[in-house]
Design a protein around this motif. Sequence first.
Motif, short mmCIF file in Angstrom:
data_model
loop_
_atom_site.label_atom_id
_atom_site.label_comp_id
_atom_site.label_asym_id
_atom_site.label_seq_id
_atom_site.Cartn_x
_atom_site.Cartn_y
_atom_site.Cartn_z
N UNK A 163 7.74 -0.98 10.78
CA UNK A 163 7.53 -1.18 9.35
C UNK A 163 6.61 -0.10 8.77
N UNK A 164 5.65 0.39 9.57
CA UNK A 164 4.76 1.46 9.11
C UNK A 164 5.58 2.69 8.72
N UNK A 165 6.48 3.11 9.61
CA UNK A 165 7.29 4.30 9.36
C UNK A 165 8.24 4.08 8.18
N UNK A 166 8.80 2.88 8.07
CA UNK A 166 9.69 2.57 6.94
C UNK A 166 8.94 2.66 5.63
N UNK A 167 7.75 2.08 5.58
CA UNK A 167 6.99 2.07 4.34
C UNK A 167 6.50 3.46 3.96
N UNK A 168 6.18 4.29 4.97
CA UNK A 168 5.79 5.67 4.69
C UNK A 168 6.96 6.43 4.06
N UNK A 169 8.17 6.20 4.57
CA UNK A 169 9.36 6.83 4.00
C UNK A 169 9.59 6.36 2.57
N UNK A 170 9.37 5.07 2.33
CA UNK A 170 9.53 4.53 0.98
C UNK A 170 8.53 5.17 0.03
N UNK A 171 7.31 5.42 0.53
CA UNK A 171 6.29 6.06 -0.29
C UNK A 171 6.69 7.48 -0.68
N UNK A 172 7.27 8.20 0.27
CA UNK A 172 7.74 9.56 -0.04
C UNK A 172 8.84 9.52 -1.10
N UNK A 173 9.73 8.55 -0.98
CA UNK A 173 10.86 8.45 -1.92
C UNK A 173 10.38 8.21 -3.34
N UNK B 267 0.82 -1.22 0.00
CA UNK B 267 0.00 0.00 0.00
C UNK B 267 0.85 1.26 0.00
N UNK B 268 1.77 1.37 0.96
CA UNK B 268 2.51 2.62 1.14
C UNK B 268 3.67 2.79 0.15
N UNK B 269 4.25 1.72 -0.31
CA UNK B 269 5.40 1.81 -1.22
C UNK B 269 4.97 1.55 -2.66
N UNK B 270 4.55 0.32 -2.96
CA UNK B 270 4.15 -0.03 -4.33
C UNK B 270 2.96 0.83 -4.77
N UNK B 271 1.97 0.98 -3.91
CA UNK B 271 0.79 1.77 -4.26
C UNK B 271 1.13 3.22 -4.53
N UNK C 105 1.28 16.53 -7.98
CA UNK C 105 1.08 15.46 -7.00
C UNK C 105 1.20 15.99 -5.59
N UNK C 106 0.21 15.63 -4.77
CA UNK C 106 0.26 15.92 -3.34
C UNK C 106 0.17 14.58 -2.62
N UNK C 107 1.18 14.28 -1.85
CA UNK C 107 1.30 12.95 -1.24
C UNK C 107 1.10 13.03 0.26
N UNK D 219 4.74 16.98 -0.10
CA UNK D 219 4.52 15.92 0.88
C UNK D 219 3.94 16.54 2.14
N UNK D 220 2.82 16.00 2.62
CA UNK D 220 2.21 16.49 3.85
C UNK D 220 2.25 15.38 4.89
N UNK D 221 2.93 15.67 6.02
CA UNK D 221 3.08 14.68 7.10
C UNK D 221 2.31 15.16 8.34
#
Length: 342
Positions: A150-160, A116-120, A135-137, A171-173
């Motif tokens: 893993x949640x925080x890691x995948x969120x970082x991957x999504x930003x990347x 969801x957070x990375x591939x999606x 794009x607004x992420x 990017x809005x956190x």
Amino acid sequence: MVDAADSNELPLESEAELEQRAAPMERLVTIYGGSGFIGRHVVRALARLGWRVRVAVRRPDLAGHLQPLGAVGQITAVQANLRYPASVLRAAEGAEVVINLVGILHEGGRQSFEAVHAFGSKQVAQAAREVGARLIHGSAIGADAGSEAFYAKSKAAGETVALEAVPEAVILRPSVVFGPEDNFFNRFAALSRLSPVLPLIAGGHTRFQPVFVGDVAAAFAKAVDGLARPGTVYELGGPEVLTFKQLMELMLAEIDRKRLLVPMPAAIASFNARLLELLPNPLLTRDQVRLLGYDNVVSEAAKAEGRTLEGLGIQPTALGAILPGYLWRYRKAGQFTRPEAA
């Protein structure tokens, strides 16, 4: 009593800001994950500003609750599944702006953090690039490739992947988001009706900066209107920084219930979470226990550089202005019960 649903008002705009928008209903924004908690408030904010809103979801038949948030024909739900890039691309066609709000709090079945957070996020970002949309992420404070969660890691991957595909992406956190349908105060208030004890994981010392969902929606609206700096990561927090223990005390005072707050070591919490993960919608997971080991507040760098709500011209809303509007239902006599004076 505060009506939390009606308190989500966008700040008054200047003439310069108003001139940046074309006539109503002439511009389209696609929101992936727009039927969720934050999503529905973003949909509402953009509809008020005159945007046509296309909401991309897996089950459009379950997004009917969004229709009353805008004028007839202004909000449309379409089918899109992050596992199928073609459907993601179709949902983005014709949009001037694409917003990614797809996210999960715990894994289940095919819905993994990675999927969801990375591939999606990669599929949404590539679709935005393909159609030439801004794009607004939507991410989260605490997104960190080096985190143990893993949640925080995948969120970082999504930003990347978002910034790789669209370097000008915003990017809005947000920190922990609160509001009528939140998954934080509502969850612990519901638990307090069943249990005389509330656990303070890791001692309850973790700091949070809860942000009102209406303010988060306003930030997305500002970004959609081009009032956020391209290629910038914004951190969204409320006016108060409180520990987990203080938040539980505030919640219990609001619902007029006395419960024992018991510090729970992370190791014991993780063991209990292992059992709770067997439930369809677990109250706690081992990954959430890991997350509670990190503070969830706006960084000093973001404050200094104006990458905050205030930097977007939004005055953060205090907890006390909103919580009474929806936590009253957890009191013993509901709206007829008044919390005792301290």
